[in-house]
Design a protein around this motif. Sequence first.
Motif, PDB file in Angstrom:
ATOM      1  N   VAL A 272      47.945 -10.979  43.245  1.00 50.78           N
ATOM      2  CA  VAL A 272      47.662  -9.616  44.061  1.00 50.78           C
ATOM      3  C   VAL A 272      46.264 -10.108  44.794  1.00 50.78           C
ATOM      4  O   VAL A 272      45.607 -10.947  44.152  1.00 50.78           O
ATOM      5  N   PRO A 274      42.397  -9.525  46.623  1.00 50.44           N
ATOM      6  CA  PRO A 274      41.747  -8.779  46.575  1.00 50.44           C
ATOM      7  C   PRO A 274      41.369  -8.306  47.970  1.00 50.44           C
ATOM      8  O   PRO A 274      41.366  -8.629  48.731  1.00 50.44           O
ATOM      9  N   GLN A 275      40.228  -7.162  48.121  1.00 50.48           N
ATOM     10  CA  GLN A 275      40.210  -6.645  49.700  1.00 50.48           C
ATOM     11  C   GLN A 275      39.362  -7.945  50.057  1.00 50.48           C
ATOM     12  O   GLN A 275      38.114  -8.273  49.985  1.00 50.48           O
ATOM     13  N   THR A 280      37.258 -12.675  43.107  1.00 57.53           N
ATOM     14  CA  THR A 280      38.122 -12.762  42.344  1.00 57.53           C
ATOM     15  C   THR A 280      38.085 -13.600  41.116  1.00 57.53           C
ATOM     16  O   THR A 280      37.728 -14.826  41.425  1.00 57.53           O
ATOM     17  N   MET A 435      40.346  -4.516  37.483  1.00 64.12           N
ATOM     18  CA  MET A 435      40.505  -4.829  38.525  1.00 64.12           C
ATOM     19  C   MET A 435      39.444  -4.743  39.541  1.00 64.12           C
ATOM     20  O   MET A 435      39.967  -5.369  40.390  1.00 64.12           O
ATOM     21  N   LEU A 440      39.296  -5.163  43.283  1.00 62.84           N
ATOM     22  CA  LEU A 440      40.364  -4.324  43.932  1.00 62.84           C
ATOM     23  C   LEU A 440      39.688  -2.869  43.382  1.00 62.84           C
ATOM     24  O   LEU A 440      40.061  -2.105  42.331  1.00 62.84           O
ATOM     25  N   GLY A 443      41.958   0.001  43.825  1.00 63.78           N
ATOM     26  CA  GLY A 443      42.949   0.064  42.268  1.00 63.78           C
ATOM     27  C   GLY A 443      42.010   0.552  41.048  1.00 63.78           C
ATOM     28  O   GLY A 443      43.293   1.823  40.166  1.00 63.78           O
TER      29      GLY A 443
END
Length: 675
Positions: A272, A274-275, A280, A435, A440, A443
């Motif tokens: 996934v 990260p924004q 991360t 998260m 995230l 999330g």
Amino acid sequence: MKNDSSMTVSSLSDDIDQDPINDLFPDPFTALPPSSATDYSYNYFTQPLVQANYPLSLARSRSDATSLGTFVIDESASGTGGAHIIDDIHESPKRHYELRRSLKTRHIQMIAVGGVLGNGLFIGIGRIVANSGPLGMILGFLITGIIVFSVMVSFGEMVALIPIAGGISAFGSRFVDDALGFALGFCYWFSLAIAIPTQVASGALLLTYFGAFDPSRISPAVMVVVFLLIIILINCFDVRVYGEFEYVFGQLKLVFLLVLIIFMFVMNRNGVTPQPGKSTIFPVKFKFWDSSLSPDYGPFRPFFEVSDTKHITGSTGTFLMIWTAVVQSVYCFSGTELVALTAGEARHPRKSLPRATLRIFFRIFFLYMLGVFAVGLNVAAGSNQLPSFFTPWSIYNSQRFSWIWSTTPDGNCQSGTLNMKGFANSNSSPWVVAMQNAGLCIGGAVTTCCFMFCAWSAGNSFLYASSRTLYALAVQGKFPRVFRRCTRQGVPFVSVIFTFAIALSVFLVSFPNSTAITIYYWIRKLTSIPGTLVWAGICLSYIRFYYGLRLRPDIVQRDMPSYPYRSPFQPYTAYFGLIGCVLLVIFNDMTIFIEFEWQYLFASYVSLVLFLICFLGYKFWRQTRIVPLSQLDLDLGRREMDQYESETAAELVRMEKGLVGRGKRVWRWIKIFAI
């Protein structure tokens, strides 16, 4: 209604010289016809029924003297197998006292899911992993799951043969002692009633994660009141409507948990992104299981932390880590017994209850094991974002309500951090912490909203279970008769309203001022042990049921094909569950044996004291005795269900045969393999 002592099973033969078995079972139900000496499929209902001048709702009825009082058996009713207590069998009831058999298998499963999937797994799990480490947490959940399995299969077998409402109290009364049935029923009802506001308040406090719900501007109490009003509204609907609500809620919660688990595994492998602008720590794979990299990592914690200054190392410390994980994970499994509480409202209980009991247990168990494994992979047990296991009472008692809108320790996400005696928002949840560490933030916010919904839904299930328990106590004559009153749709509205009033009053005296928050802590502790006591009572009742059934060769036995459900490895399974539950009650807080503080001692055992007061008080008041094995009541509810099944046999055949039936069976196997 106070039962006449002359009507209890244990005293029927005190002053009569004939065989007490003949007193317990009237002529039509004691002597089998000569041709049926070895035919156990003999149908008792081939005997004529005693007719009485009752309203049509009580047509084709008869009376029986049992350990629960004088009953009028109503074949059209469904509460406790169609049995209703009245003061005099010549009294014509003027109001509705029966539940309705309207719940299908799918409803029953999801009602249990609603009670199990609360904040225990989503928020409380953070304290377990911080204390025991990822492997210690997995072992704790595994041991607790085996104990719960022992309880559930034992309960499921009794309910399948005798599907009566309020089996928790009824089986304790019929198979052990009437005082035990009252103590189990009362403590279970009371613990669920006061657990409603704790679940709802936890859900409301989760909203403080968002800046828009700053508690200084919008009190969480407002949201608690809104949630409580929605709960009482849903529980006042026809049970079929309530069942549909719970079915949808339960499906949503299962899907959410499954998606969350899959997402955690994908995130562990850095699947996934990260924004934008966020960092991360992933992929971590099994990094947090390697103690050589950091003292905060490893399958277990370096030591069992009793307090800031007292640590226990070695095998003793490891054992304490696993045991505390077992004790704390009990709260996550609480509510699985809700399946059997629907016995009085299940459409075909002998088919649906065993199936629902096993299916929902294995779904919850495997999802729980996958969930705790995923959490242990993605969060370091030594992270300072997780809540500490032990807090000295002096520090705990000095805490005051505080809320801070700030950046999380990893610098990724803005959120509200709550400090409110015993409560926290999702910043302390390992799911949300993972998260946030993955960058995230959205999330984490979405997950927090889902947590809030799960907590509210658990409160909704608790009101259903507690109101049905109170109704069953009233039917058994252990509570005032007014709590038996139902609507035309079969909703025990007096029990629902009274239980809701208890929940509301607990909330009003416990929220939101800081002094009353301490009271709220005691209330939370009061809800922890009764569930384990109920499990122990279920196992004890089953052991007595098992040996009592062997003394009744005139009814269906466990080794016969027509026996509704035979649980495995009995009676050893029930013995294991009983011993495990007793140990959980006695050693529910190991720290009080190491770092004594009287406040924690009282909080840990106040529920046990309440149980003993109820048991001894009722035993002294009613002068009850342990029911001899040869005199266990294995007929009331079972005989009525035999006839109910014969009357609905055609419906069952239509359900199991034909294209629709085959399609249902295929879909059932698909769901089993899909968890």
